[in-house]
Design an enzyme around this catalytic site. Structure first.
Site, mmCIF file in Angstrom:
data_model
loop_
_atom_site.group_PDB
_atom_site.id
_atom_site.type_symbol
_atom_site.label_atom_id
_atom_site.label_comp_id
_atom_site.label_asym_id
_atom_site.label_seq_id
_atom_site.Cartn_x
_atom_site.Cartn_y
_atom_site.Cartn_z
ATOM 1 N N SER A 115 0.866 -1.166 0.000
ATOM 2 C CA SER A 115 0.000 0.000 0.000
ATOM 3 C C SER A 115 0.908 1.223 0.000
ATOM 4 C CB SER A 115 -0.941 -0.038 1.211
ATOM 5 O OG SER A 115 -1.757 1.111 1.262
ATOM 6 N N TYR A 131 -4.496 8.082 -7.383
ATOM 7 C CA TYR A 131 -3.537 7.244 -6.660
ATOM 8 C C TYR A 131 -4.047 6.905 -5.265
ATOM 9 C CZ TYR A 131 0.695 5.719 -4.290
ATOM 10 O OH TYR A 131 1.596 4.992 -3.552
ATOM 11 N N LYS A 172 -5.004 3.278 -3.361
ATOM 12 C CA LYS A 172 -4.325 2.781 -2.158
ATOM 13 C C LYS A 172 -5.290 2.665 -0.975
ATOM 14 C CE LYS A 172 -0.346 1.932 -3.923
ATOM 15 N NZ LYS A 172 0.085 0.533 -4.107
#
Length: 271
Positions: A132, A146, A150
């Protein structure tokens, strides 16, 4: 019996450092990447299989898993490391680029995991380690895509932890901070449209912040050592941070309410 790890995105950075670390510890390593030619030096090491795996290509996933099991007899640890960062104003991204970010960082991770699970389930053992980021627990401006991926990795990993524990498989999450990798190069998809004038102060602030944070970034080997700990410590610990900056950011995020933490990020970026 010698254990085996399969690593995605092993051509450079964290994946490459992890392949080298586990090989040095006497493990078998299935080092996968989209372009195996890049891994020619890795392939010269004892007990390392370099093979093609593209997380967006299911046949390549199935073939790499089958080849790794045929070569070493088992996959004890899966490291889902392949991924990249898409940053920039959401309005600057075409839908195909949005789709690619989620396909690579989330759907591809699930596809590789799903391909390995029948083998681990039959063995009633194994560990899945998902890379992660501190960006899965906190955000920077312009990281909608992004951070979205994550945060998804954090959630799916935590849920999978319950699910797989019942069949003897562990799930771990490693959360690096800023790492000296090619994240800012081939693994960084930055989009901007200067005609979107309203977003330009945020663009300038983010680029300056990344330059500053990059100066204190940790080496990929730091993350490799944390991955080694996660793979071998024999505990049910779910999350591991990697890098001093990661520990600091995570402590701040846990201690502060949303307004305080977000205000600090805005101040850092001059917004």
């Amino acid at each position: 019996m010698t254990k085996t790890i399969l690593i995605t995105g092993a051509s450079t950075g964290i994946g490459r450092a992890t392949a080298e670390h586990f090989q040095a510890q006497g493990w078998n390593v299935i080092a996968t990447m989209r372009t195996p030619e890049i891994g020619a030096e890795l392939a010269q090491l004892d007990n390392v299989l370099v093979t093609r795996l593209d997380v967006l290509d299911q046949p390549s996933i199935d073939a790499a898993v089958a080849e790794g099991i045929a070569r070493f007899g088992a996959i004890d640890v899966l490291l889902n490391n392949a991924g990249y960062g898409a940053y920039g104003p959401l309005e600057a991204f075409p839908m195909d680029a949005i789709q690619r970010q989620f396909d690579t960082n989330v759907t591809g991770l699930l596809a590789v995991t799903k391909a390995v699970l029948p083998h681990m389930r039959a063995a009633k053992s194994g560990t899945v380690i998902n890379i992660s980021s501190i960006g899965g627990k906190m955000t920077f401006p312009l990281g909608t895509l992004y951070h979205g991926t994550k945060f998804a990795v954090e959630g799916l990993s935590e849920a999978l932890h319950y699910e797989l524990e019942t069949v003897g498989i562990g799930v771990k999450i490693v959360e690096p901070g800023m790492i000296r990798t090619d994240f800012g190069g081939r693994s960084f998809d930055f989009r901007n449209d200067e005609s979107l004038e309203e977003y330009q102060p945020a663009v300038q602030g983010l680029m300056a912040a990344f330059d500053s944070l990059g100066g204190t970034a940790s080496a990929p080997s730091v993350v490799a050592e944390v991955i080694w700990q996660a793979a071998t410590d024999g505990t049910a610990q779910l999350r591991y941070t990697a890098g001093e900056d990661a520990a600091q950011f995570m402590a701040q995020r846990a201690a502060q309410d949303d307004a305080t933490f977000i205000g600090g990020v805005k101040q850092m970026l001059g917004l």
